[in-house]
Motif scaffolding. Structure first.
Motif, mmCIF file in Angstrom:
data_model
loop_
_atom_site.group_PDB
_atom_site.id
_atom_site.type_symbol
_atom_site.label_atom_id
_atom_site.label_comp_id
_atom_site.label_asym_id
_atom_site.label_seq_id
_atom_site.Cartn_x
_atom_site.Cartn_y
_atom_site.Cartn_z
ATOM 1 N N THR A 52 -37.371 10.674 84.586
ATOM 2 C CA THR A 52 -38.199 11.827 84.189
ATOM 3 C C THR A 52 -37.814 12.365 82.823
ATOM 4 O OG1 THR A 52 -36.721 13.514 85.132
ATOM 5 C CG2 THR A 52 -38.364 12.526 86.621
ATOM 6 N N GLY A 53 -36.620 12.005 82.346
ATOM 7 C CA GLY A 53 -36.123 12.575 81.096
ATOM 8 C C GLY A 53 -35.493 13.944 81.276
ATOM 9 N N ASN A 54 -35.392 14.374 82.512
ATOM 10 C CA ASN A 54 -34.831 15.707 82.784
ATOM 11 C C ASN A 54 -33.431 15.670 83.390
ATOM 12 O OD1 ASN A 54 -37.211 17.103 81.985
ATOM 13 N ND2 ASN A 54 -38.143 16.657 83.987
ATOM 14 N N LEU A 55 -32.876 14.467 83.625
ATOM 15 C CA LEU A 55 -31.581 14.353 84.286
ATOM 16 C C LEU A 55 -30.627 13.510 83.459
ATOM 17 C CD1 LEU A 55 -29.633 14.621 86.714
ATOM 18 C CD2 LEU A 55 -30.750 12.608 87.710
ATOM 19 N N GLU A 56 -29.450 14.056 83.216
ATOM 20 C CA GLU A 56 -28.364 13.320 82.584
ATOM 21 C C GLU A 56 -27.173 13.283 83.545
ATOM 22 O OE1 GLU A 56 -25.130 13.493 78.893
ATOM 23 O OE2 GLU A 56 -26.674 15.050 79.057
ATOM 24 N N VAL A 57 -26.625 12.098 83.759
ATOM 25 C CA VAL A 57 -25.418 11.941 84.574
ATOM 26 C C VAL A 57 -24.270 11.565 83.653
ATOM 27 C CG1 VAL A 57 -24.311 10.649 86.443
ATOM 28 C CG2 VAL A 57 -26.744 11.227 86.595
ATOM 29 N N ARG A 58 -23.197 12.340 83.716
ATOM 30 C CA ARG A 58 -22.009 12.048 82.913
ATOM 31 C C ARG A 58 -20.878 11.594 83.826
ATOM 32 N NH1 ARG A 58 -22.186 17.570 79.412
ATOM 33 N NH2 ARG A 58 -24.274 17.221 78.546
ATOM 34 N N PRO A 59 -20.591 10.302 83.835
ATOM 35 C CA PRO A 59 -19.470 9.817 84.656
ATOM 36 C C PRO A 59 -18.136 10.139 83.993
ATOM 37 C CG PRO A 59 -20.474 8.002 83.469
ATOM 38 C CD PRO A 59 -21.310 9.219 83.161
ATOM 39 N N ASN A 60 -17.064 9.962 84.750
ATOM 40 C CA ASN A 60 -15.707 10.220 84.263
ATOM 41 C C ASN A 60 -15.577 11.619 83.668
ATOM 42 O OD1 ASN A 60 -14.693 7.482 84.824
ATOM 43 N ND2 ASN A 60 -16.113 6.879 83.194
ATOM 44 N N ALA A 61 -16.212 12.578 84.341
ATOM 45 C CA ALA A 61 -16.183 13.971 83.915
ATOM 46 C C ALA A 61 -15.607 14.811 85.053
ATOM 47 C CB ALA A 61 -17.585 14.450 83.547
ATOM 48 N N MET A 62 -14.302 14.997 85.038
ATOM 49 C CA MET A 62 -13.603 15.721 86.100
ATOM 50 C C MET A 62 -13.632 17.216 85.816
ATOM 51 S SD MET A 62 -11.911 15.642 88.916
ATOM 52 C CE MET A 62 -10.984 16.883 89.819
ATOM 53 N N VAL A 63 -14.349 17.952 86.643
ATOM 54 C CA VAL A 63 -14.484 19.394 86.436
ATOM 55 C C VAL A 63 -13.179 20.086 86.826
ATOM 56 C CG1 VAL A 63 -15.733 21.474 87.117
ATOM 57 C CG2 VAL A 63 -16.970 19.319 86.767
ATOM 58 N N VAL A 64 -12.716 20.969 85.957
ATOM 59 C CA VAL A 64 -11.459 21.686 86.224
ATOM 60 C C VAL A 64 -11.680 23.153 86.575
ATOM 61 C CG1 VAL A 64 -10.072 20.114 84.828
ATOM 62 C CG2 VAL A 64 -11.053 22.141 83.757
ATOM 63 N N ARG A 65 -12.770 23.744 86.065
ATOM 64 C CA ARG A 65 -13.065 25.131 86.447
ATOM 65 C C ARG A 65 -14.498 25.490 86.074
ATOM 66 N NH1 ARG A 65 -9.813 25.565 81.923
ATOM 67 N NH2 ARG A 65 -10.753 26.634 80.128
ATOM 68 N N ILE A 66 -14.980 26.517 86.749
ATOM 69 C CA ILE A 66 -16.287 27.103 86.449
ATOM 70 C C ILE A 66 -16.019 28.459 85.800
ATOM 71 C CG2 ILE A 66 -18.454 27.954 87.426
ATOM 72 C CD1 ILE A 66 -17.887 26.052 89.827
ATOM 73 N N GLU A 67 -16.716 28.754 84.710
ATOM 74 C CA GLU A 67 -16.499 30.011 83.999
ATOM 75 C C GLU A 67 -17.684 30.955 84.175
ATOM 76 O OE1 GLU A 67 -15.396 29.049 79.955
ATOM 77 O OE2 GLU A 67 -13.343 28.557 80.588
ATOM 78 N N HIS A 68 -17.452 32.230 83.896
ATOM 79 C CA HIS A 68 -18.489 33.258 84.075
ATOM 80 C C HIS A 68 -18.442 34.261 82.939
ATOM 81 C CE1 HIS A 68 -15.472 36.272 85.290
ATOM 82 N NE2 HIS A 68 -14.889 35.284 85.965
ATOM 83 N N ASP A 69 -19.508 35.056 82.823
ATOM 84 C CA ASP A 69 -19.554 36.089 81.789
ATOM 85 C C ASP A 69 -18.987 37.407 82.331
ATOM 86 O OD1 ASP A 69 -21.543 37.236 83.383
ATOM 87 O OD2 ASP A 69 -23.195 36.506 82.131
ATOM 88 N N GLU A 70 -19.083 38.451 81.540
ATOM 89 C CA GLU A 70 -18.495 39.736 81.928
ATOM 90 C C GLU A 70 -19.162 40.326 83.158
ATOM 91 O OE1 GLU A 70 -18.441 42.402 78.640
ATOM 92 O OE2 GLU A 70 -17.035 41.176 77.456
ATOM 93 N N SER A 71 -20.427 39.991 83.362
ATOM 94 C CA SER A 71 -21.143 40.525 84.525
ATOM 95 C C SER A 71 -20.799 39.789 85.816
ATOM 96 C CB SER A 71 -22.651 40.465 84.280
ATOM 97 O OG SER A 71 -23.111 39.116 84.363
#
Length: 522
Positions: A222-241
């Motif tokens: 579809t052109g709307n999905l990108e898969v990035r292999p070998n991408a180990m997530v270490v944390r999720i970040e957030h804003d002040e709210s």
């Protein structure tokens, strides 16, 4: 093929590409939503799979160290928890056996049905079977589940024929080759099952449904999905709210990157997903993300499991043909007269000789052990899978000492069987042996649960925020644009293999998420 910028904060970022994450990614992409899937492992296509147990484990499995505690035998035999959870594009849908069963109505209402069972942390799901049925139907059609949509069931191999003959002698009536997401005839651009076995090593024919070569390529097209292999997530970040605004991951070289995002969905399995939320603690969320209830990581379930193998006078060659195309469903019923709540399935299973030696009775030696291996060609086998009880004390936490190569605390898994689990397993061992004895088994071998089976719970659904982590759509109670999209959102485990329910929930979640995005709610 899409290639989104790290600073594109309009994307939905999904952590994990398995049954939940891969399905969610495709469903959103088909709706015109831009999606980035971050996958910790590499991308191995069908041609890369190897029909060898040890080599396949080395290629696909999540081998990163974890630690364990508790009275479960896994802690004794496998303290580093070398779980057969896949770390690769497609997740454990490359490794799973294909069994696709719907939950029963009472399994969505365990607190109402079973009552206040001492030592169990039971709650009703905030959804019902009636609500799930349309999504089960969509998932069954998408996955090509045999026994549904006029799709014929798979043929039975010798392992099934032994199981079926014994089961029918005992009076069992719901005995067949299962509802399997494995093509029994060409479908969806993929051929039929070639009955070559090695289902756990990655399907070399592509007959078995996997997000690797079904959902993900369709989403990428579809052109709307990108898969990035070998991408180990270490944390999720957030804003002040408190809204999440991006995901930090390490690439294959260890370099860190941040993918900005409008919405984040965590689909890393029931061990890694709570670990990620806990590792994402901040000044605003000192106990981890989405954890105001204190329930992140708690209520870990792995299904009540075990196996029964038996030897016979003549060869069975259980390893030939589809690994798990055979089931006895009668014991999945609700019947407390057996001495426990919930139920269990009996499903055909074969391990290759190396894994059989490792798991028949870990640490065993002597004549009975070696005689079983000597009779391997004459052996039949079944796997037991039943509903285990959620317990707050069965949980995933962060190890206080051990860290991974990125410096992040690893998951530490604590588990103790509930007495209900033990009673159910003992009943299943008895019935499994009786099935084989009914058709002339010379010896039966009950075996302990394997190191990792169906990891569930740890970020469970709840109607009330104080009782769980996510609502009925997998949206976290605490953070509106943070979702959970894997088996960790299960409130109870049921007797059934969980993948069909994970896929059904992902289809439903995509529908809901896309609607919320279009309305500007997230």
């Amino acid at each position: 093929m899409a290639n989104f910028d790290l600073n594109d904060d309009s994307v939905v970022c999904i952590v994990g590409s398995g049954a939940g994450g891969g399905t969610l990614g495709n469903e959103l992409a088909q709706r015109g939503v831009k999606v980035v899937i971050l996958e910790a492992g590499g991308r191995h296509e069908i041609a890369d799979f190897v029909n060898d147990e040890w080599a396949s484990f080395a290629q696909l499995a999540w081998k990163d160290t974890r630690t364990t505690s508790g009275t479960w035998r896994v802690h004794q035999d496998f303290p580093n928890l070398p779980a057969w959870i896949v770390k690769a594009v497609g997740g454990s849908t490359t490794h799973w056996a294909g069994a696709s069963l719907r939950f029963q109505e009472h399994e969505f209402k365990t607190r109402t049905t079973y009552g206040a069972l001492p030592g169990a942390n039971l709650h009703d799901w905030p959804i019902t079977l009636a609500e799930m049925e349309p999504y089960y139907a969509k998932a069954e059609f998408k996955m090509g589940v045999t026994g549904t949509n006029d799709i014929p069931r798979l043929p039975g191999n010798n392992n099934f024929k032994v199981l079926a003959a014994g089961a029918k002698k005992l009076g069992y009536t719901e005995v067949h080759t299962g509802n399997m997401a494995i093509n029994s005839q060409p479908r969806d651009g993929r051929g039929a099952c070639q009955q070559i076995g090695f289902c756990f090593q990655g399907c070399k024919s592509g007959g078995k449904w996997s997000t690797l070569y079904t959902e993900i390529p369709k989403g990428e097209a579809t052109g709307n999905l990108e898969v990035r292999p070998n991408a180990m997530v270490v944390r999720i970040e957030h804003d002040e709210s408190g809204k999440v605004n991006g995901v930090v991951y390490a690439d294959a070289s260890g370099a860190l990157h941040k993918q900005k995002a409008r919405v984040v969905a965590v689909a890393g399995n029931s061990i890694e997903s709570p670990r990620l939320l806990l590792n994402s603690a901040s000044a605003k969320f000192p106990d981890g993300l989405a954890n105001s209830s204190g329930q992140v990581g708690r209520n870990y379930m792995r299904h009540m499991t075990g196996s029964v193998y038996a030897t016979f006078e003549k060869p069975v060659h259980m390893y030939r043909g589809t690994t798990m195309a055979g089931i006895v469903r009668d014991e999945a019923r609700l019947d407390t007269k057996r001495g426990f709540v919930g139920g269990y399935e009996l499903e055909t299973l074969s391990l290759g000789l190396p894994f059989m030696a490792a798991f028949l009775d870990p640490g065993a030696w002597g004549r009975s052990f070696t005689s079983a291996l000597d009779m391997y060609a004459n052996m039949a086998g079944m796997w037991i899978v039943g509903e285990d009880m959620p317990r707050e004390t069965n949980r995933v936490t962060l190890d206080p000492v051990v860290k991974d190569k990125n410096g992040m605390p690893v998951a530490s898994v604590h588990f103790d069987d509930h007495p209900n689990d033990v009673a159910m397993r003992n009943h299943a061992y008895t019935q499994g042996a009786a099935i084989y004895n009914a058709v002339g088994a010379t010896q039966t071998f009950p075996t302990p649960p394997y190191p990792s089976t169906h990891n569930l719970g740890t970020n469970r659904m709840s109607a009330n925020a104080r009782d769980g982590v996510v609502n009925k759509y997998g949206q976290t109670h605490d953070i509106k644009n943070l979702f959970v999209s894997d088996g960790s959102q299960f409130t109870s485990g049921g007797a059934e293999n969980p993948t069909l329910t994970i896929v059904s929930l992902a289809i439903r979640q995509a529908e809901t998420m896309a609607g919320m995005m279009s309305r500007g709610e997230i």
